[in-house]
Design an enzyme around this catalytic site. Structure first.
Site, PDB file in Angstrom:
ATOM      1  N   TYR A 113     -38.148  12.064 -16.727  1.00 35.79           N
ATOM      2  CA  TYR A 113     -37.661  12.791 -15.844  1.00 35.79           C
ATOM      3  C   TYR A 113     -36.081  13.395 -16.316  1.00 35.79           C
ATOM      4  CZ  TYR A 113     -37.247  14.457 -10.670  1.00 35.79           C
ATOM      5  OH  TYR A 113     -36.792  14.661  -9.672  1.00 35.79           O
ATOM      6  N   TRP A 115     -33.410  16.768 -14.424  1.00 40.22           N
ATOM      7  CA  TRP A 115     -33.226  17.950 -13.972  1.00 40.22           C
ATOM      8  C   TRP A 115     -32.428  18.912 -15.434  1.00 40.22           C
ATOM      9  CZ3 TRP A 115     -32.582  21.649 -10.025  1.00 40.22           C
ATOM     10  CH2 TRP A 115     -33.633  21.155  -8.616  1.00 40.22           C
TER      11      TRP A 115
HETATM   12  N1  LIG Z   1     -29.811   6.486  -4.780  1.00 39.77           N
HETATM   13  C1  LIG Z   1     -29.978   7.905  -5.095  1.00 39.77           C
HETATM   14  N2  LIG Z   1     -30.737   8.057  -6.359  1.00 39.77           N
HETATM   15  C2  LIG Z   1     -31.089   9.017  -6.882  1.00 39.77           C
HETATM   16  C3  LIG Z   1     -31.512  10.231  -5.737  1.00 39.77           C
HETATM   17  C4  LIG Z   1     -30.665   9.928  -3.632  1.00 39.77           C
HETATM   18  O1  LIG Z   1     -31.057  10.516  -3.462  1.00 39.77           O
HETATM   19  N3  LIG Z   1     -30.291   8.849  -3.505  1.00 39.77           N
HETATM   20  N4  LIG Z   1     -31.540  11.058  -5.510  1.00 39.77           N
HETATM   21  C5  LIG Z   1     -33.101  11.463  -6.999  1.00 39.77           C
HETATM   22  C6  LIG Z   1     -33.441  12.642  -7.541  1.00 39.77           C
HETATM   23  S1  LIG Z   1     -33.781  13.145  -5.814  1.00 39.77           S
HETATM   24  C7  LIG Z   1     -32.955  13.638  -8.735  1.00 39.77           C
HETATM   25  S2  LIG Z   1     -33.456  15.379  -8.641  1.00 39.77           S
HETATM   26  C8  LIG Z   1     -32.295  12.678  -9.644  1.00 39.77           C
HETATM   27  C9  LIG Z   1     -31.755  13.586 -10.754  1.00 39.77           C
HETATM   28  O2  LIG Z   1     -31.362  12.766 -11.696  1.00 39.77           O
HETATM   29  P1  LIG Z   1     -31.955  13.756 -12.698  1.00 39.77           P
HETATM   30  O3  LIG Z   1     -32.395  14.422 -12.717  1.00 39.77           O
HETATM   31  O4  LIG Z   1     -31.811  12.361 -14.393  1.00 39.77           O
HETATM   32  O5  LIG Z   1     -29.832  13.549 -13.526  1.00 39.77           O
HETATM   33  P2  LIG Z   1     -29.010  14.725 -14.302  1.00 39.77           P
HETATM   34  O6  LIG Z   1     -27.831  14.471 -13.782  1.00 39.77           O
HETATM   35  O7  LIG Z   1     -29.528  16.206 -13.438  1.00 39.77           O
HETATM   36  O8  LIG Z   1     -29.087  14.184 -15.498  1.00 39.77           O
HETATM   37  C10 LIG Z   1     -29.636  15.270 -16.539  1.00 39.77           C
HETATM   38  C11 LIG Z   1     -29.669  15.075 -18.347  1.00 39.77           C
HETATM   39  O9  LIG Z   1     -29.738  15.894 -18.656  1.00 39.77           O
HETATM   40  C12 LIG Z   1     -28.703  16.436 -19.800  1.00 39.77           C
HETATM   41  N5  LIG Z   1     -29.028  17.825 -19.930  1.00 39.77           N
HETATM   42  C13 LIG Z   1     -28.379  18.801 -19.687  1.00 39.77           C
HETATM   43  N6  LIG Z   1     -28.720  19.600 -20.527  1.00 39.77           N
HETATM   44  C14 LIG Z   1     -29.480  19.240 -21.405  1.00 39.77           C
HETATM   45  C15 LIG Z   1     -29.959  19.838 -22.183  1.00 39.77           C
HETATM   46  O10 LIG Z   1     -30.357  21.211 -22.559  1.00 39.77           O
HETATM   47  N7  LIG Z   1     -31.007  18.784 -23.170  1.00 39.77           N
HETATM   48  C16 LIG Z   1     -30.716  17.495 -23.062  1.00 39.77           C
HETATM   49  N8  LIG Z   1     -31.032  16.662 -24.467  1.00 39.77           N
HETATM   50  N9  LIG Z   1     -29.654  16.965 -21.957  1.00 39.77           N
HETATM   51  C17 LIG Z   1     -29.342  17.801 -21.047  1.00 39.77           C
HETATM   52  C18 LIG Z   1     -27.497  16.056 -18.166  1.00 39.77           C
HETATM   53  O11 LIG Z   1     -26.047  15.692 -19.555  1.00 39.77           O
HETATM   54  C19 LIG Z   1     -27.685  15.157 -17.691  1.00 39.77           C
HETATM   55  O12 LIG Z   1     -27.292  14.178 -18.113  1.00 39.77           O
HETATM   56  O13 LIG Z   1     -31.848  11.286  -9.247  1.00 39.77           O
HETATM   57  C20 LIG Z   1     -32.711  10.719  -8.122  1.00 39.77           C
HETATM   58  N10 LIG Z   1     -32.366   9.251  -7.273  1.00 39.77           N
HETATM   59  N1  LIG Z   2     -25.015  20.057  -4.746  1.00 40.74           N
HETATM   60  C1  LIG Z   2     -25.739  19.569  -5.386  1.00 40.74           C
HETATM   61  N2  LIG Z   2     -26.996  20.368  -4.477  1.00 40.74           N
HETATM   62  C2  LIG Z   2     -28.793  19.594  -4.169  1.00 40.74           C
HETATM   63  C3  LIG Z   2     -28.454  18.371  -5.664  1.00 40.74           C
HETATM   64  C4  LIG Z   2     -26.835  17.751  -5.951  1.00 40.74           C
HETATM   65  O1  LIG Z   2     -27.087  17.504  -7.462  1.00 40.74           O
HETATM   66  N3  LIG Z   2     -25.700  18.434  -6.325  1.00 40.74           N
HETATM   67  N4  LIG Z   2     -29.656  17.977  -5.929  1.00 40.74           N
HETATM   68  C5  LIG Z   2     -30.562  18.751  -5.585  1.00 40.74           C
HETATM   69  C6  LIG Z   2     -32.304  17.807  -5.265  1.00 40.74           C
HETATM   70  S1  LIG Z   2     -32.746  17.195  -7.065  1.00 40.74           S
HETATM   71  C7  LIG Z   2     -32.909  17.617  -3.928  1.00 40.74           C
HETATM   72  S2  LIG Z   2     -34.240  16.471  -4.835  1.00 40.74           S
HETATM   73  C8  LIG Z   2     -32.307  17.611  -3.189  1.00 40.74           C
HETATM   74  C9  LIG Z   2     -31.951  16.329  -2.027  1.00 40.74           C
HETATM   75  O2  LIG Z   2     -31.843  17.310  -0.786  1.00 40.74           O
HETATM   76  P1  LIG Z   2     -32.199  16.233  -0.014  1.00 40.74           P
HETATM   77  O3  LIG Z   2     -33.452  15.211  -0.255  1.00 40.74           O
HETATM   78  O4  LIG Z   2     -31.947  16.704   1.795  1.00 40.74           O
HETATM   79  O5  LIG Z   2     -30.525  15.806  -0.026  1.00 40.74           O
HETATM   80  P2  LIG Z   2     -30.397  14.148   0.521  1.00 40.74           P
HETATM   81  O6  LIG Z   2     -28.973  14.191   0.056  1.00 40.74           O
HETATM   82  O7  LIG Z   2     -30.852  13.191  -0.505  1.00 40.74           O
HETATM   83  O8  LIG Z   2     -29.814  14.062   2.273  1.00 40.74           O
HETATM   84  C10 LIG Z   2     -29.643  14.911   2.711  1.00 40.74           C
HETATM   85  C11 LIG Z   2     -29.235  13.891   4.412  1.00 40.74           C
HETATM   86  O9  LIG Z   2     -30.006  13.201   4.276  1.00 40.74           O
HETATM   87  C12 LIG Z   2     -29.522  12.148   5.680  1.00 40.74           C
HETATM   88  N5  LIG Z   2     -30.298  10.845   6.284  1.00 40.74           N
HETATM   89  C13 LIG Z   2     -30.758   9.491   5.038  1.00 40.74           C
HETATM   90  N6  LIG Z   2     -31.548   8.934   5.291  1.00 40.74           N
HETATM   91  C14 LIG Z   2     -31.671   9.218   6.712  1.00 40.74           C
HETATM   92  C15 LIG Z   2     -33.065   9.127   7.788  1.00 40.74           C
HETATM   93  O10 LIG Z   2     -34.115   7.748   7.078  1.00 40.74           O
HETATM   94  N7  LIG Z   2     -32.924  10.000   8.097  1.00 40.74           N
HETATM   95  C16 LIG Z   2     -32.345  11.151   8.870  1.00 40.74           C
HETATM   96  N8  LIG Z   2     -32.595  11.692   9.755  1.00 40.74           N
HETATM   97  N9  LIG Z   2     -31.394  11.424   7.882  1.00 40.74           N
HETATM   98  C17 LIG Z   2     -31.376  10.705   7.322  1.00 40.74           C
HETATM   99  C18 LIG Z   2     -28.263  11.758   5.209  1.00 40.74           C
HETATM  100  O11 LIG Z   2     -27.285  11.276   5.982  1.00 40.74           O
HETATM  101  C19 LIG Z   2     -27.950  12.709   3.968  1.00 40.74           C
HETATM  102  O12 LIG Z   2     -27.161  13.391   3.560  1.00 40.74           O
HETATM  103  O13 LIG Z   2     -30.807  18.386  -3.135  1.00 40.74           O
HETATM  104  C20 LIG Z   2     -30.972  18.932  -4.070  1.00 40.74           C
HETATM  105  N10 LIG Z   2     -29.037  20.082  -4.133  1.00 40.74           N
HETATM  106 MO   LIG Z   3     -34.481  16.024  -6.859  1.00 45.54          MO
END
Ligand SMILES: Nc1nc2c(c(=O)[nH]1)N[C@H]1C(S)=C(S)[C@@H](COP(=O)(O)OP(=O)(O)OC[C@H]3O[C@@H](n4cnc5c(=O)[nH]c(N)nc54)[C@H](O)[C@@H]3O)O[C@H]1N2
Ligand SMILES: Nc1nc2c(c(=O)[nH]1)N[C@H]1C(S)=C(S)[C@@H](COP(=O)(O)OP(=O)(O)OC[C@H]3O[C@@H](n4cnc5c(=O)[nH]c(N)nc54)[C@H](O)[C@@H]3O)O[C@H]1N2
Ligand SMILES: [Mo]
Length: 750
Positions: A113, A115
């Protein structure tokens, strides 16, 4: 553009959109905003420093202890030995073949998993999946960390694929602008997150839409722990994390008890309201779900809840729910309950009314643009059918062979011997990283393709250096965008980095699957082939795009795609004709009570939405862990990407933690102080920012700081996942529950 020297400026694209890149010979020297983007992100500012950073993986590397005797001890602690490509590929191929031949393809975990990077061909996850399929398959994962729980629960409620509903059918910003009078945003809608979208949004317009909503006088209410989750000028009702279902139930109670619920809608379009109503009114459990009941649970004033409910019934109201609400224990409940609340308002199927999910989570939602598909590199068929819910990887590694529940099924975890990761950073994204580190000791071998020495790469046995998108040619496009990009190779590969495709082609050839993987083509031959297919697809839809050489010369173009339905309304066809356009649920209607879910017999997700207090929230705060931690997405980057260089910026690390003035004062903390955030699972450092914009009792620490090296008992950079819980949302969704965590904060570094 050239200026007669070695300097060149070209455009490329990414998950955060398009930007200009200036190169000087083999170095990226600067980035600049893309002229067509009205609100360009600053994320690429740090990119030149990151691409040429010392933390790039220079050469294929194998951990010393593994190389010596395949020892699993020392993963994450030991030095790596650099080897020439041929030798390292030989060793890795032999090991993959050995594990496959001894334990079968069911012993290979390739969920991988993450991005990774934009670009249609060099998509690391597709590449690793194709490779593993070419050698007989792998254990895959279902859903995403983003929306895993919603992807399981929402089909039961609306009978639709959750992501399809979001991206293709929900009301767009234009319809919201034209029709919505009251916008009720659980978890806010944050332009900071809308910077990012899979494959990129070229014109970032979320903030501009909010300016227009304000100018129109739309009432915009942000319900959640942080004021900053919605643009400035929105009303803010602070509520405790994890308590939204109680808040929604109280709104529903007002509607029902004041005769404001649309009984016609509930009777005609829904099933099960009669089973839910007694719970709502307290006839089944003696507890009516009144605003007075909800107030102490969620921390909001009962009169505020009552007024909002009346206003929602009186005006065209769109309820929006952030993805964050289902990234929490019992995340199924606020998602299901928001659908029930919208059904009670009776506005589902009316433009600008009803309910919508994930506006602001990523830039594509609300764009109201369904572009052309295509340019997809086939992952081939996976003969292995075992799939785990994506966020259950720790459980899988800990519990081989043990049965677990998932959305009505009971199945065993596979016995994994080899983990292959390309394009993701589990030591960024997974919860309870100290526990993951224990689980991570079980596989015999871990192989990672990575451009940088991330925490995951450091905890692998074999690391192959991968190129970044700036070091290879690709095509950039997203279904949710109306631009097409040629992504030129801007610089030669850094160090000895190779494209994922070439790494996998080298491995496949050594395992006797070379032809299956490459079909006899180099990447330089695949891109023209896939692009030609895309061009044909476009032509069939009456859209002319140049041939590859033409696109190379243009660098980018705006596609003449128009949304055929800019005012499309979610579930309008169903509203018009509930029998003819019946939903895909067993009843054909919106399921307020689900016989299917009730039949699963899960006490953590019964047959209709209910209030289930999370195991960690402010209602269960302890002396040792009195504060609720939310860990949102970082505004200045994508997850853990580009972190290498961001961490070098003076004062940037440890990451900042937002804390309320009263919580700060009682701990003697001031803005700028280095603090320790901790609980029984772990500890990290952070830099305090004292602010009125966060609810008292809540702290917010964004994700994305690279986890420090193992060994220390405190993460020095501020990675919140040393604090979060690794437990599924429920037996139904088994999603990531990162937002459910209690912590303590103390002054000082210790
Ligand atoms: N506490 C907490 N944890 C969370 C979340 C949260 O809200 N709270 N959100 C979750 C969510 S929604 C998500 S989507 C995940 C995101 O988690 P990830 O998608 O695992 O995070 P990234 O940092 O985007 O990881 C992408 C990796 O791919 C590498 N990469 C980039 N380009 C390439 C390429 O071309 N080839 C290869 N081999 N590697 C490459 C980058 O250097 C990076 O290390 O985190 C989750 N974790
Ligand atoms: N710049 C930037 N943008 C991103 C990403 C990034 O890494 N960087 N990641 C992308 C990805 S993979 C994803 S999945 C999306 C995630 O998008 P979201 O899931 O919408 O984003 P989060 O930043 O996890 O949370 C948004 C807010 O929800 C609030 N929150 C947390 N728990 C609760 C709750 O129980 N109730 C309520 N009402 N609010 C709560 C927190 O205050 C938090 O700031 O963002 C995407 N956009
Ligand atoms: Mo995500």
């Amino acid at each position: 553009m050239t200026d007669g020297t070695t300097r060149q400026t070209r455009v490329t694209t990414s998950h955060w959109g398009a930007f200009e890149v200036e190169t000087d010979g083999d170095r990226i020297v600067a980035t600049r905003p893309f002229a067509e983007d009205p609100n360009p992100p600053r994320i690429p500012d740090i990119l030149p420093a990151a691409v040429h950073h010392a933390s790039r993986v220079a050469r294929p590397s194998i951990r010393a202890g593994w190389l010596k005797d395949r020892s699993r001890q020392g993963r994450g602690h030991e030095d790596f030995v650099e080897l020439p490509w041929d030798e390292a590929l030989d060793i890795a191929a032999q090991e993959i073949a050995r594990i496959r031949d001894t334990h079968g393809n069911e012993a290979i975990f390739g969920g991988s998993y993450g991005w990774s990077s934009a670009g249609r061909f060099h998509h690391a996850q597709s590449q690793v999946h194709r490779f593993l399929n070419s050698i007989g398959g792998y254990v895959a994962s279902f859903g995403s960390y983003s929306t895993g729980c919603a992807q399981s629960i929402m089909p039961h409620v609306f009978g639709v694929n959750f992501l399809k509903m979001l991206y293709e059918h929900q009301d767009g910003w234009q319809a919201i602008h034209d029709y919505t009078e009251t916008l009720v945003m659980f978890g806010g809608i944050n332009p900071k997150n809308a910077q990012v979208s899979m494959g990129g949004i070229t014109r970032h317009e979320t903030a501009s839409w909010f300016d227009r909503f304000a100018a129109k006088g739309m009432t915009r209410v942000n319900i959640g722990p942080q004021r900053g989750d919605a643009p400035e000028g929105c009303d803010w009702i602070p509520v405790r994390p994890g308590s939204d279902t109680a808040f929604m139930l109280a709104l529903a109670h007002v509607l029902e008890s004041e005769g404001l619920a649309d009984q016609d809608f509930l009777g005609r379009y829904c099933t099960g309201y009669a089973r839910f109503r007694p719970y709502l009114m307290g006839e089944t459990d003696g507890q009516p779900k009144t605003p007075e009941w909800a107030a102490p649970l969620c921390g909001a004033d009962p009169q505020v809840i009552r007024d909002l409910a009346r206003r929602m019934a009186r005006t065209r109201t769109l309820i929006t729910v952030a993805w964050s609400l289902q990234r929490a224990e019992h995340g199924e409940q606020p998602y299901w309950m928001s659908a029930v609340l919208a059904a009670m308002l009776g506005q589902i199927g009316l433009p600008g009314g009803g309910v919508g999910y994930g506006y602001g989570a990523i830039g594509g939602v609300g764009k109201s643009l369904i572009g052309m598909r295509g340019m997809t590199f086939s992952q081939l068929e996976n003969p292995v059918k075992t799939v785990i819910p994506v966020a259950r990887i720790g459980d899988m590694l800990r519990n081989a062979g043990q049965l677990y529940d998932f959305n009505g099924r009971r199945q065993p975890y596979p016995d994994i011997r080899l983990v292959y990761w390309a394009g993701g950073n589990p030591y960024h994204h997974h919860q309870d990283l100290n526990a993951l580190h224990e689980a991570w000791k079980t596989p015999e071998t871990v192989i990672v393709n990575e451009p940088w020495w991330t925490a995951t790469a450091k905890r692998a046995d074999i690391v192959f250096p991968a190129t970044t998108p700036y070091e290879r040619e690709d095509i950039g496009r997203s279904n949710m965008d109306d631009y097409l990009f040629h992504m030129p190779q801007l610089i030669p590969p850094v160090g000895e980095a190779r494209d994922d495709y070439d790494i996998f082609a080298g491995l496949a050839a050594r395992i006797g699957a070379g032809d299956a993987f490459t079909e006899g083509r180099t990447s330089g031959e695949w891109i023209p082939q896939l692009y030609a297919e895309y061009r044909q697809l476009a032509a069939a839809q009456g859209i002319e795009v140049p041939d590859l050489d033409g696109l190379r010369a243009m660098n980018w173009m705006r596609l003449p795609i128009q949304d055929p339905e800019p005012n499309k309304t979610l579930f309008a066809p169903f509203r018009d004709d509930p029998e003819g356009a019946a939903l895909g649920t067993p009843s054909g209607r919106i399921e307020i009570f689900s016989e299917t879910i009730a039949g699963f017999g899960y006490d953590d997700c019964p047959g209709h939405p209910v209030w289930l207090p999370p195991s960690e929230w402010l209602g269960a705060a302890t002396q040792a862990a009195p504060l609720h931690l939310v860990s949102p997405q970082p505004g200045d980057k994508l997850h853990s990407q580009l972190e290498a260089a961001l961490a070098d910026v003076e004062g940037a690390r440890p990451e900042r933690v937002l804390i309320h003035p009263e919580d700060a004062a009682s701990r003697g903390i001031a803005t700028g102080d280095i603090v320790r955030v901790f609980n029984a699972r772990g500890a990290c450092r952070a830099r305090a920012v004292v602010s009125e914009d966060i609810l008292r009792g809540v702290v917010a620490l964004p994700t994305g700081a690279w986890l420090g090296d193992p060994g220390g008992n405190i993460d020095p950079h501020g990675n919140p996942n040393v604090l979060t819980r690794d437990v599924g949302t429920s037996r139904l969704g088994q999603g990531c529950s990162a937002h459910t965590a209690l912590v303590e904060v103390a002054l000082g570094e210790a």
